[in-house]
Design an enzyme around this catalytic site. Sequence first.
Site, short mmCIF file in Angstrom:
data_model
loop_
_atom_site.label_atom_id
_atom_site.label_comp_id
_atom_site.label_asym_id
_atom_site.label_seq_id
_atom_site.Cartn_x
_atom_site.Cartn_y
_atom_site.Cartn_z
N HIS A 130 -0.51 0.90 -0.64
CA HIS A 130 -1.98 0.76 -0.65
C HIS A 130 -2.32 -0.56 -1.33
O HIS A 130 -1.67 -0.94 -2.29
CB HIS A 130 -2.62 1.93 -1.43
CG HIS A 130 -4.06 2.09 -1.14
ND1 HIS A 130 -5.02 1.33 -1.75
CD2 HIS A 130 -4.71 2.91 -0.27
CE1 HIS A 130 -6.21 1.70 -1.30
NE2 HIS A 130 -6.05 2.63 -0.39
N ASP B 49 -3.10 9.16 3.80
CA ASP B 49 -2.71 9.45 5.19
C ASP B 49 -1.37 10.16 5.30
O ASP B 49 -0.99 10.57 6.39
CB ASP B 49 -2.65 8.13 5.98
CG ASP B 49 -4.03 7.51 6.08
OD1 ASP B 49 -4.22 6.40 5.57
OD2 ASP B 49 -4.93 8.20 6.62
C1 SDX Z 1 -5.88 3.48 4.15
O1 SDX Z 1 -8.22 0.05 1.53
C2 SDX Z 1 -8.38 1.33 1.50
O2 SDX Z 1 -8.98 1.89 0.61
C3 SDX Z 1 -7.79 2.06 2.68
C4 SDX Z 1 -7.85 3.57 2.61
C5 SDX Z 1 -9.27 4.10 2.67
O3 SDX Z 1 -9.48 5.23 2.25
O4 SDX Z 1 -10.13 3.37 3.25
O5 SDX Z 1 -7.22 4.03 1.43
C6 SDX Z 1 -7.12 4.20 3.80
O6 SDX Z 1 -5.93 2.60 4.97
C7 SDX Z 1 -4.60 3.80 3.41
C8 SDX Z 1 -3.43 2.87 3.84
C9 SDX Z 1 -2.87 3.44 5.14
N1 SDX Z 1 -1.87 2.50 5.71
C10 SDX Z 1 -0.58 2.82 5.79
O7 SDX Z 1 -0.09 3.84 5.31
C11 SDX Z 1 0.26 1.81 6.56
C12 SDX Z 1 1.52 1.48 5.76
N2 SDX Z 1 1.14 0.72 4.56
C13 SDX Z 1 1.23 -0.71 4.63
O8 SDX Z 1 0.86 -1.26 5.89
C14 SDX Z 1 0.62 -1.40 3.41
O9 SDX Z 1 1.07 -0.73 2.30
C15 SDX Z 1 -0.89 -1.55 3.29
C16 SDX Z 1 -1.45 -2.24 4.48
C17 SDX Z 1 -1.53 -0.23 3.10
C18 SDX Z 1 -1.15 -2.42 2.06
O10 SDX Z 1 -0.59 -3.64 2.29
P1 SDX Z 1 -0.80 -4.88 1.28
O11 SDX Z 1 -1.61 -4.48 0.10
O12 SDX Z 1 -1.25 -6.06 2.07
O13 SDX Z 1 0.63 -5.10 0.70
P2 SDX Z 1 1.73 -6.01 1.35
O14 SDX Z 1 1.73 -5.83 2.83
O15 SDX Z 1 1.59 -7.38 0.80
O16 SDX Z 1 3.10 -5.33 0.79
C19 SDX Z 1 3.60 -5.67 -0.51
C20 SDX Z 1 5.11 -5.46 -0.40
C21 SDX Z 1 5.73 -6.20 0.79
O17 SDX Z 1 7.09 -6.41 0.48
P3 SDX Z 1 7.51 -7.89 -0.15
O18 SDX Z 1 6.98 -8.94 0.84
O19 SDX Z 1 6.81 -7.97 -1.51
O20 SDX Z 1 9.01 -7.85 -0.23
O21 SDX Z 1 5.35 -4.06 -0.14
C22 SDX Z 1 5.97 -3.92 1.12
C23 SDX Z 1 5.70 -5.18 1.90
O22 SDX Z 1 6.72 -5.40 2.86
N3 SDX Z 1 5.32 -2.75 1.75
C24 SDX Z 1 5.98 -1.81 2.44
C25 SDX Z 1 4.98 -0.87 2.79
N4 SDX Z 1 3.80 -1.27 2.34
C26 SDX Z 1 4.01 -2.46 1.70
N5 SDX Z 1 7.28 -1.67 2.77
C27 SDX Z 1 7.59 -0.55 3.49
N6 SDX Z 1 6.70 0.41 3.86
C28 SDX Z 1 5.40 0.28 3.52
N7 SDX Z 1 4.53 1.20 3.90
#
Ligand code: SDX
Length: 427
Positions: free
Chosen positions: A306, A363
């Site tokens: 998140h 989720d």
């Molecule tokens: C919702 O914003 C809100 O409030 C949203 C929400 C709401 O109520 O409105 O809470 C609802 O959208 C919840 C989120 C649902 N999405 C998912 O579950 C999809 C999977 N999650 C990821 O896509 C991700 O975690 C996000 C999009 C939710 C957040 O991404 P960020 O904040 O942009 O973080 P990032 O992509 O920069 O990741 C940081 C690191 C990265 O690794 P490094 O580059 O540092 O090595 O964490 C890793 C990412 O690769 N990472 C993951 C991951 N999420 C982040 N690695 C594996 N699996 C994951 N799910």
Amino acid sequence: MTDKKVTLTLQDNASVELDVMQGTLGQDVVDVRTLGNHGLFTFDPGFTSTASCESKITFIDGDEGILLHRGFPISELATHSNYLEVCYILLNGEAPTQAQFEEFRTTVTRHTMIHEQITRLFHGFRRDSHPMAVMCGVTGALAAFYHDSLDVNIERHREIAAFRLLSKMPTMAAMCYKYSIGQPFVYPRNDLSYAGNFLHMMFATPCEEYKVNPVLERAMDRILILHADHEQNASTSTVRTAGSSGANPFACIAAGIASLWGPAHGGANEATLRMLEEISTVEHIPEFVRRAKDKNDSFRLMGFGHRVYKNYDPRATVMRETCHEVLNELGMKDDLLEVAMELEHIALNDPYFIERKLYPNVDFYSGIILKAMGIPSSMFTVIFAMARTVGWIAHWKEMHDEGMKIARPRQLYTGYTERPFTSALKK
Ligand code: SDX
């Protein structure tokens, strides 16, 4: 405002003093509104460090895993309140008296039917259309039917549009489902609760009476509460941006639905279930965890991570309890829940996820509950949109009540400098 300031030293050693603004909770913010006058913009793609507005609606503390709606903790609302009372709180700022709640509930209940001609809009879609495509289309089309509540500068118009949207989203959501399975639409019933009415419109048929299971009704109401609002997330920011141009409320909410659809946002519940189905057994989990950590693999653990929560999403905790309640009530043993619990255990003990503070989010469990209720995964984000409509409206209303400027960000331009144009086309 505080008397705190920050000083920025520019390239030519000139310095700029910027005010620091302080809220009641959370981070202070640096007021950069005058920075443009000094020939500088801030650069923050994805808005990881940007406060886009001032708001009194919802507060999140990602490090502590705190979520407050008008100061009330989400765990207390999910346990002791109901969705319509939470709607009242989000929209009005205070908990209602019994009389205020009855009036609010009556108004919402009495506007659940949609214009009969709108039902024909559904027939313009293929039966196998994704329900979110239909919801985007039909919600935006409400502006073609309700002309008398489109002047966003008139507070009464804003109030009427808010009630119409809050009342009619469950009806349209259930119609998306009924249309996709070729069953007749079921009209709303005024004797049922908001959640009960939705379940009735989803599952009742003309052939026999459908009795709403009170445990499923309570679970659905809790799912709606947990998804009601979440500060300046992508879809809420989309609604605010659309609303800042003066666009009508139906167009703004349709824009919010479109943004929510993405798998990185509200589409994650559907994607999480698809992921659990693809993993299918506990034995397959290590391979998927390896892929999630592999930078060369686009696979991510859906339902994990998140932008704000760097601790357990407080909604996931309540969702997990609800998941067990529903499966116990239905006497179901869901293999996917077993996979989900083991996946959660593995991820919460894996250094990759611990270092990046990746926890299950709202989720992660919702899809399992909805599937247990007999709701297809294509409808999961529609239910999220239905629940979040009140949050979108609350922010849209706050923006209009507080007065707003059109959202118009700038950019860091890295394209061509000016160059002469010569066409290679034959004259
Ligand atoms: C919702 O914003 C809100 O409030 C949203 C929400 C709401 O109520 O409105 O809470 C609802 O959208 C919840 C989120 C649902 N999405 C998912 O579950 C999809 C999977 N999650 C990821 O896509 C991700 O975690 C996000 C999009 C939710 C957040 O991404 P960020 O904040 O942009 O973080 P990032 O992509 O920069 O990741 C940081 C690191 C990265 O690794 P490094 O580059 O540092 O090595 O964490 C890793 C990412 O690769 N990472 C993951 C991951 N999420 C982040 N690695 C594996 N699996 C994951 N799910």
